[in-house]
Write an enzyme that holds these catalytic residues in place. Structure first.
Site: not given
Ligand code: FRU
Length: 507
Positions: A47-50, A66, A109, A174-175, A226, A311
Site C-alpha cells: 500500500w502507498m498513499n500520500d 506513506q 505524512s 498532522r502533516d 490535511e 480515500w
Molecule cells: C492524507 C492522510 C494524512 C496522514 C496520512 C496517513 O491522505 O490522511 O493526513 O498523515 O494520510 O497515511
C-alpha cells in the site's frame, strides 16, 4: 477502514506485519502486472498513499511516501523512498523512516528541507524531515540524514511539537510542511489541524512557536483538512508580482466526491496568511489527485506530485501486489483570468524525454466520429494526446478496446464543462459509485481551447485550456485501450492535433 486501522496498536500492527512478510515473494514481473502504471510512480509492492518529504538535493529528486511495510492495505505506515535524477525514472530505495521502539507510533505524512546553514546542528546541507508521529496522539517529529537521504536518524528529543492542548487535544494534528521564509529569516511549518491550518515558526528547526491559524470559516469544510503546503509564485510569470498559495487537501467533500485538494491565494508575512480572493477553488476536479504538495529546495519552480487515488475506495482498487500510484509531476503556475488569479498545472517538461512517435495533423474536421489511424495500437495504452481548436464546440475523445470498455474525456458546451466518464471503463464494481462521469468547469472565456491528455494503463490526466482546468481519474480496464476516436455531433475543426506514445519508465 482507514480510521479503524489508525486505532490498531502499533505493537499489534508490527506482529501482524511480521507474519505477513514471509508470504510475499519478490515478483519477477514487477511493473508488468495488470493495471500497473507504466510511466507513473508506484511502489513495487504494498500500500502507498500520500507523497512525503519531496526535496531536491544535489541533482536528485527524493520522493518519500506513506507506505505500509507489510500489506497491500493502509496499516503500519512508514516512509518509503524513491530517487530520480529527472523526475521521470525512479529507483526505489530501502525504507527511509520506520516505526520503532520509540513508542511514538507510525510515521505519517510530512516534508523535508535542506538545512544549508546548519541551523539544526546536524551539519551543513543535512536533509531534515518532519513527520507526524501517531502514538499516543498525533505530534510532530523530526529525523535527519547526512548522507544525501540514504539513511535517517530520528531526533532523540522527539516530538518537536507536542500535542498538549489539555482537554481540547485535537485528534487531527498532522502533516508538517516546512519551508524557509526568506523575508522573516525563519523556518515556517504549516500544519493541518482538523478544520484549519496552523503556522509555526522556528530558527533552528527544533523549537517551534505557533504564529497563527487560518481557515476556520474560509473555503470548503465538508471534510477534514490535511496536508497543507505554502509556497510563493509569480503571477502571470511576473517575478515582481508574487502571491502565496496555500494548498489544503480535504477528505471527504471533493467536487466529484471523496478526497480532493483546494487552494487559497493570498499573502504571507511570516506570521499570518491572508487571502486575497474568496470562493472555493480546486487544484484538480478529478477524483484521483490527493495530498499533493510541492518539492522543497527548487528555485523558481513549483513541482507538485499527488496521490492518484481517493480515500473513498483506495483500499479496494483491484491491483496487487501494490496499491497506489502518483500523478505525473506537474509544474504549478498562477494565471489571471478576468482579475481572478487561478492556479494552473502542466506536466513537467521532462515528459519530452519519454515521448515517442509523435504524429501531427492540422485542420482536422470531425463531424460525427473520426478514428485515429490504427497504429495507435503500438502505443499500448500509454498516450499523450493534444488538440487545439479556435472553436468552442462539444466533442469527446474515446479510448476503447474490443471488449466494449472505454474511457471518455470530453467537453459539454452547453454546461461549459469538461468531463471524464469511466462508467464503462472495465472493473468498477469494487466500489459503488466508482463507475461515474466526473465534471469540471471550463474556467477561461477564450475562444481558443487546448487539451492535453496523459493516458497510462490505469489513469488519465486532463490539462485543459493551458492548465486552467485539471482532472485526474483512475480506471481498471481488462484489456489495453487501443483505439482512439474523436466525436463531435455538431462538428469541430481541430486546428492542431498531436498524439504520441510514451515510453515505459521501468527497465
Ligand atoms: C492524507 C492522510 C494524512 C496522514 C496520512 C496517513 O491522505 O490522511 O493526513 O498523515 O494520510 O497515511
Amino acid at each position: 477502514m482507514k480510521k479503524s486501522s489508525l486505532l490498531l496498536p502499533l505493537g499489534l500492527a508490527l506482529v501482524i506485519g511480521a507474519c505477513k512478510v514471509n508470504k510475499q515473494s519478490v515478483q519477477s514481473n514487477i511493473y508488468q502486472e495488470e493495471h500497473r502504471p507504466q510511466f507513473h510512480y508506484s511502489p513495487q509492492k504494498n500500500w502507498m498513499n500520500d507523497p512525503n518529504g519531496m526535496v531536491y538535493f544535489d541533482g536528485e529528486y527524493h520522493l518519500f511516501y506513506q507506505h505500509d511495510n507489510y500489506e497491500n492495505v493502509f496499516g503500519n505506515m512508514s516512509w518509503g523512498h524513491a530517487i530520480s535524477r529527472d523526475l521521470i525514472h525512479w529507483q526505489e530505495q530501502p525504507k527511509a523512516i520506520v516505526p520503532d521502539s520509540d513508542s511514538l507510533g507510525m510515521i505519517f505524512s510530512g516534508s523535508a528541507v535542506v538545512d544549508k546553514n546548519n541551523s539544526a546542528g546536524f551539519g551543513a546541507n543535512s536533509l531534515v524531515a518532519f513527520y507526524t508521529s501517531t502514538s499516543p496522539k498525533q505530534q510532530q517529529s523530526m529525523a535527519y540524514s547526512t548522507d544525501k537521504g540514504r539513511t535517517w536518524t530520528k531526533y532523540k528529543e522527539n516530538p518537536v511539537i507536542k500535542n498538549e492542548v489539555g482537554d481540547q487535544i485535537p485528534d487531527d494534528f498532522r502533516d508538517p510542511k516546512v519551508m524557509w521564509h526568506k523575508e522573516s529569516q525563519k523556518w515556517i511549518m504549516s500544519l493541518a489541524v482538523k478544520d484549519h491550518v496552523e503556522f509555526w515558526s522556528s530558527k533552528n528547526l527544533k523549537e517551534w512557536t505557533k504564529e497563527s491559524e487560518f481557515g476556520q470559516a474560509i473555503g470548503s469544510h465538508d471534510g477534514v483538512w490535511e496536508c497543507p503546503d505554502l509556497f510563493e509564485l509569480p503571477v502571470d510569470g511576473n517575478t515582481n508580482n508574487k502571491r502565496w498559495i496555500l494548498l489544503v487537501s480535504m477528505n471527504p467533500g471533493g467536487p466529484n466526491g471523496g478526497s480532493a485538494t483546494q487552494y487559497f491565494i493570498g499573502n504571507f508575512d511570516g506570521k499570518y496568511f491572508t487571502i486575497l480572493q474568496t470562493g472555493i477553488r480546486w487544484v484538480d476536479y478529478g477524483t484521483d489527485n490527493y495530498a499533493g504538495v510541492t518539492y522543497s529546495n527548487m528555485e523558481n519552480r513549483a513541482i507538485a506530485i499527488g496521490w492518484m487515488s481517493n480515500w473513498q475506495y483506495a483500499g479496494k482498487v483491484p491491483t496487487q501486489p501494490w496499491r497506489g500510484a502518483y500523478t505525473f509531476p506537474r509544474k504549478l503556475s498562477l494565471k489571471t483570468v478576468d482579475n481572478i488569479i487561478f492556479l494552473t498545472s502542466a506536466p513537467v517538461k521532462e515528459l519530452d524525454k519519454i515521448v515517442t512517435n509523435t504524429r501531427s495533423m492540422q485542420n482536422v474536421d470531425v463531424k460525427g466520429s473520426y478514428d485515429l489511424p490504427a497504429d495507435i495500437k503500438s502505443f499500448k495504452g500509454k498516450l499523450l494526446f493534444q488538440l487545439a481548436s479556435e472553436q468552442i464546440e462539444e466533442y469527446s475523445i474515446v479510448l476503447s478496446n474490443d471488449r466494449g470498455e472505454e474511457v471518455v474525456v470530453g467537453f459539454d458546451k452547453q454546461a461549459n464543462q469538461y468531463y471524464i466518464d469511466r462508467t464503462k471503463a472495465g472493473k468498477t464494481d469494487f466500489e459503488k459509485g466508482f463507475g461515474k462521469r466526473h465534471i469540471a468547469p471550463r474556467l477561461t472565456k477564450d475562444n481558443h481551447t487546448d487539451v492535453t491528455l496523459l493516458f497510462d494503463a490505469a489513469s488519465v490526466e486532463l490539462f485543459a485550456d493551458n492548465g486552467l482546468t485539471i482532472m485526474t481519474d483512475i480506471f481498471f480496464v481488462n484489456k489495453t485501450l487501443s483505439k482512439i476516436s474523436i466525436k463531435s455531433a455538431n462538428g469541430l475543426n481541430i486546428k492542431e492535433l498531436n498524439y504520441s506514445g510514451i515510453e515505459r519508465i521501468w527497465k
